[in-house]
Design a protein around this motif. Structure first.
Motif, PDB file in Angstrom:
ATOM      1  N   ILE A 196      19.843  14.646 -14.883  1.00  0.00           N
ATOM      2  CA  ILE A 196      21.110  14.772 -14.154  1.00  0.00           C
ATOM      3  C   ILE A 196      21.678  13.392 -13.803  1.00  0.00           C
ATOM      4  O   ILE A 196      22.880  13.157 -13.853  1.00  0.00           O
ATOM      5  N   GLY A 197      20.779  12.461 -13.451  1.00  0.00           N
ATOM      6  CA  GLY A 197      21.212  11.117 -13.072  1.00  0.00           C
ATOM      7  C   GLY A 197      21.506  10.206 -14.243  1.00  0.00           C
ATOM      8  O   GLY A 197      21.913   9.050 -14.056  1.00  0.00           O
ATOM      9  N   GLY A 198      21.298  10.705 -15.469  1.00  0.00           N
ATOM     10  CA  GLY A 198      21.561   9.897 -16.662  1.00  0.00           C
ATOM     11  C   GLY A 198      20.609   8.724 -16.807  1.00  0.00           C
ATOM     12  O   GLY A 198      20.961   7.695 -17.396  1.00  0.00           O
ATOM     13  N   ILE A 199      19.396   8.868 -16.279  1.00  0.00           N
ATOM     14  CA  ILE A 199      18.392   7.796 -16.343  1.00  0.00           C
ATOM     15  C   ILE A 199      17.621   7.908 -17.649  1.00  0.00           C
ATOM     16  O   ILE A 199      17.110   8.995 -17.996  1.00  0.00           O
ATOM     17  N   SER A 200      17.526   6.816 -18.386  1.00  0.00           N
ATOM     18  CA  SER A 200      16.848   6.819 -19.687  1.00  0.00           C
ATOM     19  C   SER A 200      15.374   7.187 -19.555  1.00  0.00           C
ATOM     20  O   SER A 200      14.698   6.768 -18.621  1.00  0.00           O
ATOM     21  N   PHE A 201      14.884   7.974 -20.512  1.00  0.00           N
ATOM     22  CA  PHE A 201      13.482   8.377 -20.532  1.00  0.00           C
ATOM     23  C   PHE A 201      12.621   7.379 -21.304  1.00  0.00           C
ATOM     24  O   PHE A 201      11.398   7.399 -21.176  1.00  0.00           O
ATOM     25  N   THR A 202      13.230   6.521 -22.108  1.00  0.00           N
ATOM     26  CA  THR A 202      12.438   5.692 -23.023  1.00  0.00           C
ATOM     27  C   THR A 202      12.737   4.194 -22.993  1.00  0.00           C
ATOM     28  O   THR A 202      11.954   3.409 -23.534  1.00  0.00           O
ATOM     29  N   ALA A 203      13.850   3.761 -22.399  1.00  0.00           N
ATOM     30  CA  ALA A 203      14.273   2.357 -22.501  1.00  0.00           C
ATOM     31  C   ALA A 203      13.501   1.444 -21.553  1.00  0.00           C
ATOM     32  O   ALA A 203      14.079   0.819 -20.656  1.00  0.00           O
ATOM     33  N   TYR A 204      12.177   1.328 -21.789  1.00  0.00           N
ATOM     34  CA  TYR A 204      11.350   0.519 -20.892  1.00  0.00           C
ATOM     35  C   TYR A 204      10.405  -0.358 -21.706  1.00  0.00           C
ATOM     36  O   TYR A 204       9.988  -0.010 -22.811  1.00  0.00           O
ATOM     37  N   ALA A 205      10.083  -1.507 -21.127  1.00  0.00           N
ATOM     38  CA  ALA A 205       9.222  -2.476 -21.806  1.00  0.00           C
ATOM     39  C   ALA A 205       7.786  -1.968 -21.873  1.00  0.00           C
ATOM     40  O   ALA A 205       7.394  -1.048 -21.145  1.00  0.00           O
ATOM     41  N   GLY A 206       7.011  -2.595 -22.749  1.00  0.00           N
ATOM     42  CA  GLY A 206       5.614  -2.210 -22.907  1.00  0.00           C
ATOM     43  C   GLY A 206       4.834  -2.326 -21.608  1.00  0.00           C
ATOM     44  O   GLY A 206       3.942  -1.514 -21.324  1.00  0.00           O
ATOM     45  N   LYS A 207       5.156  -3.337 -20.793  1.00  0.00           N
ATOM     46  CA  LYS A 207       4.477  -3.519 -19.504  1.00  0.00           C
ATOM     47  C   LYS A 207       4.688  -2.306 -18.607  1.00  0.00           C
ATOM     48  O   LYS A 207       3.767  -1.870 -17.912  1.00  0.00           O
ATOM     49  N   ASP A 208       5.914  -1.759 -18.622  1.00  0.00           N
ATOM     50  CA  ASP A 208       6.206  -0.589 -17.790  1.00  0.00           C
ATOM     51  C   ASP A 208       5.367   0.609 -18.215  1.00  0.00           C
ATOM     52  O   ASP A 208       4.814   1.327 -17.374  1.00  0.00           O
ATOM     53  N   TRP A 209       5.257   0.828 -19.522  1.00  0.00           N
ATOM     54  CA  TRP A 209       4.452   1.955 -20.010  1.00  0.00           C
ATOM     55  C   TRP A 209       2.984   1.773 -19.622  1.00  0.00           C
ATOM     56  O   TRP A 209       2.288   2.750 -19.316  1.00  0.00           O
ATOM     57  N   GLY A 210       2.538   0.535 -19.620  1.00  0.00           N
ATOM     58  CA  GLY A 210       1.170   0.254 -19.172  1.00  0.00           C
ATOM     59  C   GLY A 210       0.991   0.599 -17.701  1.00  0.00           C
ATOM     60  O   GLY A 210      -0.039   1.155 -17.296  1.00  0.00           O
ATOM     61  N   MET A 211       2.010   0.294 -16.883  1.00  0.00           N
ATOM     62  CA  MET A 211       1.945   0.625 -15.453  1.00  0.00           C
ATOM     63  C   MET A 211       1.960   2.141 -15.234  1.00  0.00           C
ATOM     64  O   MET A 211       1.266   2.650 -14.354  1.00  0.00           O
ATOM     65  N   PHE A 212       2.762   2.877 -16.052  1.00  0.00           N
ATOM     66  CA  PHE A 212       2.795   4.337 -15.932  1.00  0.00           C
ATOM     67  C   PHE A 212       1.390   4.907 -16.157  1.00  0.00           C
ATOM     68  O   PHE A 212       0.924   5.784 -15.412  1.00  0.00           O
ATOM     69  N   LEU A 213       0.728   4.396 -17.195  1.00  0.00           N
ATOM     70  CA  LEU A 213      -0.609   4.888 -17.519  1.00  0.00           C
ATOM     71  C   LEU A 213      -1.615   4.506 -16.440  1.00  0.00           C
ATOM     72  O   LEU A 213      -2.470   5.314 -16.051  1.00  0.00           O
ATOM     73  N   LEU A 214      -1.509   3.285 -15.939  1.00  0.00           N
ATOM     74  CA  LEU A 214      -2.417   2.847 -14.875  1.00  0.00           C
ATOM     75  C   LEU A 214      -2.208   3.669 -13.604  1.00  0.00           C
ATOM     76  O   LEU A 214      -3.173   4.009 -12.903  1.00  0.00           O
TER      77      LEU A 214
END
Length: 307
Positions: free
Chosen positions: A200-218
Motif C-alpha cells: 500500500i505504501g509503495g515500498i520496494s520489496f527488493t531494491a536493497y543492498a547485499g548488506k541489508d539482506w544480510g541484516m534481514f537474515l541475521l
C-alpha cells in the motif's frame, strides 16, 4: 509440575539475552525501512521453522476460525510493534529505545488487570512507578538532545504498548495451541501484515543492498530464533517470571553493544533514567509474584500469578 530441562536452563537463558541484545544493532546497521526489515525478519524465521513443521501439520489443519483469528490478531500487533520499535531506532539511541521497551511488563500487568482481572501487590505497583519515572527521565534527557530523539522515544512507547497486546493475546492462546504452532502462525500473520503495508505504501520489496539482506537474515537467526523461539521453548522448564526477567538484560546488553559498535553515548539524564527504570522493573518483577492473602485459619495462600 514442570519438566526437567535436558541442560542447565541458565545456558539457554544467557544465549537468549545475548541474542536479543543484538536486535537493535542489526536494525541500525541496515538502511532499509523498518517495515521491510520486520517483514523479512519474520518471513525468514518462518522459513527456518518450515522444515520442522511436519509433526504439527494436523494441529495446523484443525485450527478453528476463532483460534486462527486470534493468532492473526496477535501477529498484527507483533507487526505493529516491530514497525514502531524498529522505526524508533532510526530516530533515537539504542539505550533509550531498549530501556523504554523494557517497560513491557508494566503495560502487561495493567492490561491483565482490566482483561483478566489479575491483581498485583502494592510493592510491585511502587516498582512500576519508579520504572515509569525512569522512562520519563530518559525522554526528558532526549529533549535536550533533539526533537527527533524524543519522537523516537514516543515510537518506542507505542511499540511497547503494541507488543504488550500481542503478549496478552499470546498468554491465552499458548494454553490452546502448541508454542511451535503459535509462533509459526503469528510470524506468518505478521509477515502478511507487513507485506500489505509495504504494498500500500509503495515500498520496494527488493531494491536493497547485499548488506541489508544480510541484516534481514541475521535478524531472523540471532534475536528471533536464538532469542524469542528459545524463550518459548524454555517455558516448558521454567516459569514465565524467570524468562521475563531476561528483558532487563536487553537494554544493558544493547547499550553496551551500541557503545562498542556504534559509538553511541548517553547523557546523565538517560543514565539516571535507565538505572531507575531497571531498578523499578526489578522491584516490579520480583514483587509482582509475591502476592499473598489471608487463608483459612489465618494461614496464607498465594494469589493468582500475573504471568
Amino acid at each position: 509440575m514442570r519438566k526437567t530441562a535436558p541442560i542447565p536452563t541458565a545456558i539457554p537463558l544467557t544465549i537468549g539475552i545475548i541474542a536479543v541484545s543484538f536486535s537493535s544493532i542489526f536494525v541500525k546497521w541496515s538502511a532499509a525501512p523498518a517495515s521491510i526489515q520486520g517483514m523479512y525478519r519474520l518471513l525468514f524465521t518462518a522459513l527456518l521453522m518450515l522444515p520442522f513443521i511436519r509433526p504439527h501439520l494436523a494441529e495446523l489443519k484443525s485450527l478453528s476460525l476463532k483460534k486462527a483469528s486470534m493468532l492473526f490478531t496477535s501477529g498484527f500487533f507483533l507487526a505493529l510493534h516491530f514497525l514502531l520499535w524498529m522505526g524508533s531506532l532510526k530516530l533515537t539511541t539504542v539505550s533509550s529505545s531498549t530501556i523504554i521497551l523494557a517497560l513491557e511488563p508494566v503495560f502487561i500487568v495493567i492490561g491483565a488487570f482490566f482483561i483478566y482481572k489479575e491483581r498485583t501487590s502494592s510493592f510491585a505497583m511502587f516498582g512500576m512507578g519508579v520504572a515509569i519515572i525512569g522512562a520519563v527521565l530518559i525522554g526528558w534527557g532526549d529533549i535536550g538532545v533533539s526533537r527527533t530523539n524524543l519522537i523516537g522515544d514516543l515510537l518506542s512507547v507505542f511499540g511497547t504498548l503494541a507488543v504488550s497486546v500481542h503478549m496478552l493475546i499470546g498468554q491465552k492462546m499458548v494454553t490452546q495451541v502448541s508454542s511451535y504452532v503459535y509462533s509459526f502462525v503469528v510470524f506468518l500473520s505478521a509477515t502478511i501484515v507487513f507485506a500489505a503495508y509495504n504494498l500500500i505504501g509503495g515500498i520496494s520489496f527488493t531494491a536493497y543492498a547485499g548488506k541489508d539482506w544480510g541484516m534481514f537474515l541475521l535478524l531472523a537467526i540471532v534475536p528471533t530464533v536464538f532469542g524469542h523461539l528459545l524463550f518459548n521453548w524454555l517455558l516448558q522448564y521454567v516459569s514465565a517470571t524467570t524468562i521475563s526477567m531476561s528483558i532487563l538484560g536487553e537494554p544493558v546488553g544493547a547499550s553496551l553493544l551500541a557503545f562498542l559498535l556504534l559509538n553511541e553515548q548517553m547523557t546523565w539524564f538517560q543514565i539516571l533514567g535507565g538505572l531507575l527504570a531497571i531498578f523499578g522493573l526489578i522491584m516490579f518483577l520480583n514483587a509482582g509474584r509475591l502476592k499473598w492473602k489471608p487463608g483459612k485459619g489465618g494461614s496464607t495462600e498465594p494469589l493468582k500469578s500475573v504471568s
